[in-house]
Design an enzyme around this catalytic site. Structure first.
Site, PDB file in Angstrom:
ATOM      1  N   PRO A  49     -39.543  17.957  36.936  1.00 43.51           N
ATOM      2  CA  PRO A  49     -38.461  17.758  35.985  1.00 43.51           C
ATOM      3  C   PRO A  49     -37.373  18.817  36.046  1.00 43.51           C
ATOM      4  CG  PRO A  49     -40.487  18.432  34.885  1.00 43.51           C
ATOM      5  CD  PRO A  49     -40.846  18.112  36.297  1.00 43.51           C
ATOM      6  N   ASN A  50     -36.150  18.331  35.877  1.00 43.16           N
ATOM      7  CA  ASN A  50     -34.936  19.156  35.791  1.00 43.16           C
ATOM      8  C   ASN A  50     -34.484  19.749  37.127  1.00 43.16           C
ATOM      9  OD1 ASN A  50     -34.498  18.840  32.928  1.00 43.16           O
ATOM     10  ND2 ASN A  50     -36.352  20.070  32.675  1.00 43.16           N
ATOM     11  N   ARG A  57     -27.668  23.835  36.632  1.00 41.29           N
ATOM     12  CA  ARG A  57     -28.600  24.326  35.636  1.00 41.29           C
ATOM     13  C   ARG A  57     -28.805  25.842  35.778  1.00 41.29           C
ATOM     14  NH1 ARG A  57     -35.012  23.712  36.621  1.00 41.29           N
ATOM     15  NH2 ARG A  57     -35.693  24.233  34.505  1.00 41.29           N
ATOM     16  N   TYR A  62     -31.441  29.819  38.870  1.00 36.92           N
ATOM     17  CA  TYR A  62     -31.847  28.879  39.929  1.00 36.92           C
ATOM     18  C   TYR A  62     -30.867  28.803  41.096  1.00 36.92           C
ATOM     19  CZ  TYR A  62     -35.189  27.442  36.374  1.00 36.92           C
ATOM     20  OH  TYR A  62     -36.206  27.440  35.447  1.00 36.92           O
ATOM     21  N   ASN A 118     -42.872  21.938  43.795  1.00 35.65           N
ATOM     22  CA  ASN A 118     -42.294  22.670  42.665  1.00 35.65           C
ATOM     23  C   ASN A 118     -42.355  21.711  41.493  1.00 35.65           C
ATOM     24  OD1 ASN A 118     -40.903  24.010  40.721  1.00 35.65           O
ATOM     25  ND2 ASN A 118     -39.141  24.540  42.001  1.00 35.65           N
ATOM     26  N   ALA A 121     -41.457  22.451  34.946  1.00 36.61           N
ATOM     27  CA  ALA A 121     -42.186  22.809  33.723  1.00 36.61           C
ATOM     28  C   ALA A 121     -43.592  22.201  33.681  1.00 36.61           C
ATOM     29  CB  ALA A 121     -41.385  22.379  32.500  1.00 36.61           C
ATOM     30  N   GLU A 142     -47.759  25.698  46.285  1.00 33.12           N
ATOM     31  CA  GLU A 142     -47.036  25.685  45.007  1.00 33.12           C
ATOM     32  C   GLU A 142     -45.824  26.596  45.133  1.00 33.12           C
ATOM     33  OE1 GLU A 142     -49.388  27.230  41.776  1.00 33.12           O
ATOM     34  OE2 GLU A 142     -47.656  27.362  40.439  1.00 33.12           O
ATOM     35  N   HIS A 144     -42.120  28.163  43.315  1.00 38.35           N
ATOM     36  CA  HIS A 144     -41.171  28.346  42.213  1.00 38.35           C
ATOM     37  C   HIS A 144     -39.961  29.096  42.716  1.00 38.35           C
ATOM     38  CE1 HIS A 144     -44.078  26.731  39.550  1.00 38.35           C
ATOM     39  NE2 HIS A 144     -44.980  27.552  40.051  1.00 38.35           N
ATOM     40  N   ARG A 151     -40.543  36.111  33.612  1.00 41.25           N
ATOM     41  CA  ARG A 151     -39.838  35.335  32.598  1.00 41.25           C
ATOM     42  C   ARG A 151     -40.718  35.175  31.337  1.00 41.25           C
ATOM     43  NH1 ARG A 151     -37.349  30.144  35.306  1.00 41.25           N
ATOM     44  NH2 ARG A 151     -36.240  30.121  33.314  1.00 41.25           N
TER      45      ARG A 151
HETATM   46  C1  DHK Z   1     -38.640  25.545  37.654  1.00 35.11           C
HETATM   47  C2  DHK Z   1     -38.658  25.065  36.395  1.00 35.11           C
HETATM   48  O1  DHK Z   1     -38.018  23.950  36.063  1.00 35.11           O
HETATM   49  C3  DHK Z   1     -39.312  25.812  35.294  1.00 35.11           C
HETATM   50  O2  DHK Z   1     -39.787  24.962  34.276  1.00 35.11           O
HETATM   51  C4  DHK Z   1     -40.428  26.695  35.814  1.00 35.11           C
HETATM   52  C5  DHK Z   1     -39.473  26.693  38.074  1.00 35.11           C
HETATM   53  C6  DHK Z   1     -39.917  27.564  36.947  1.00 35.11           C
HETATM   54  C7  DHK Z   1     -38.848  27.439  39.245  1.00 35.11           C
HETATM   55  O3  DHK Z   1     -38.639  28.645  39.173  1.00 35.11           O
HETATM   56  O4  DHK Z   1     -38.597  26.787  40.258  1.00 35.11           O
HETATM   57  O5  DHK Z   1     -40.891  27.498  34.778  1.00 35.11           O
END
Ligand code: DHK
Length: 196
Positions: A49-50, A57, A62, A118, A121, A142, A144, A151
């Site tokens: 998600p996101n 964002r 990011y 990835n 959340a 995995e 991130h 964080r």
């Molecule tokens: C991406 C997200 O959307 C967050 O919810 C995670 C992760 C971290 C990232 O760092 O890629 O907490």
């Protein structure tokens, strides 16, 4: 998000023209292993998600590259490694679970190397994704983008880490190609017997 695929090339130039059918008795065990592995040609990159909002964002966390930019980079790296790329994103937990289950079957059938995930959340909340990875036997790195341990405390726990073969955190989007190369290292003959 549409599935993106990379052109298929063999990562081992000296073996580029051979197929597993051509693996013969004159070959070393390691050569035969490389040929078998080079026949497993797909790699999956799953985004939760996101991550479709990358670029817009919180760019200070990011970065400014979009998910399409990341897919392009992954496609290039996958092609260099001799793999076809299946790059996906979903905001829906159940869809991610189904993709993990499918990927586990593809890996078992020898069509898939494994996956970089990835989970966004869902990393911190999804027992369902944990169970999907554990139950499917999918080889997972995995990933991130941010250093989740620097964080908020709710980002410090991952339901995926205990079922992942490896974890890569905090390199920004540069982590994606690194994770693909990490997957290749995991299946290298030197690591035989250490695979999860
Ligand atoms: C991406 C997200 O959307 C967050 O919810 C995670 C992760 C971290 C990232 O760092 O890629 O907490």
């Amino acid at each position: 998000m549409p599935v993106r695929r990379a052109a298929l090339t063999c990562c081992i130039p000296s073996l580029r023209t051979r197929t597993s059918a051509q693996a013969g008795p004159g070959m070393t065990r390691s050569e035969r292993g490389l040929i078998e592995r080079s026949a497993m040609t797909e790699v999956l990159v799953l985004n939760g998600p996101n991550l479709n909002m990358l670029g817009d964002r919180e760019p200070e966390i990011y970065g400014s590259l979009t998910l399409a930019d990341v897919a392009d980079t992954c496609r290039t790296t996958a092609a260099e490694l001799g793999w076809e790329l299946d790059f996906r994103q979903s905001n829906h937990e159940g869809e991610l679970v189904e993709w993990v289950q499918e990927a586990g079957r593809a890996q078992r059938d020898g069509r898939l190397i494994g996956a970089v995930i990835n989970a966004g959340a869902y990393t911190h909340t999804s027992i369902a994704l944990h169970d999907a990875v554990a139950g499917s036997g999918l080889r997972v790195v995995e990933l991130h983008i941010s250093n989740v341990h620097a964080r908020e405390p709710f980002r410090h726990h991952s339901y995926l880490s205990s079922v992942a073969a490896a974890v890569l955190i905090g390199f920004g989007v540069a982590g994606y190609p690194m994770a693909l190369r990490g997957l290749q290292a995991l299946i290298a003959p030197a690591n035989e017997g250490n695979l999860s």
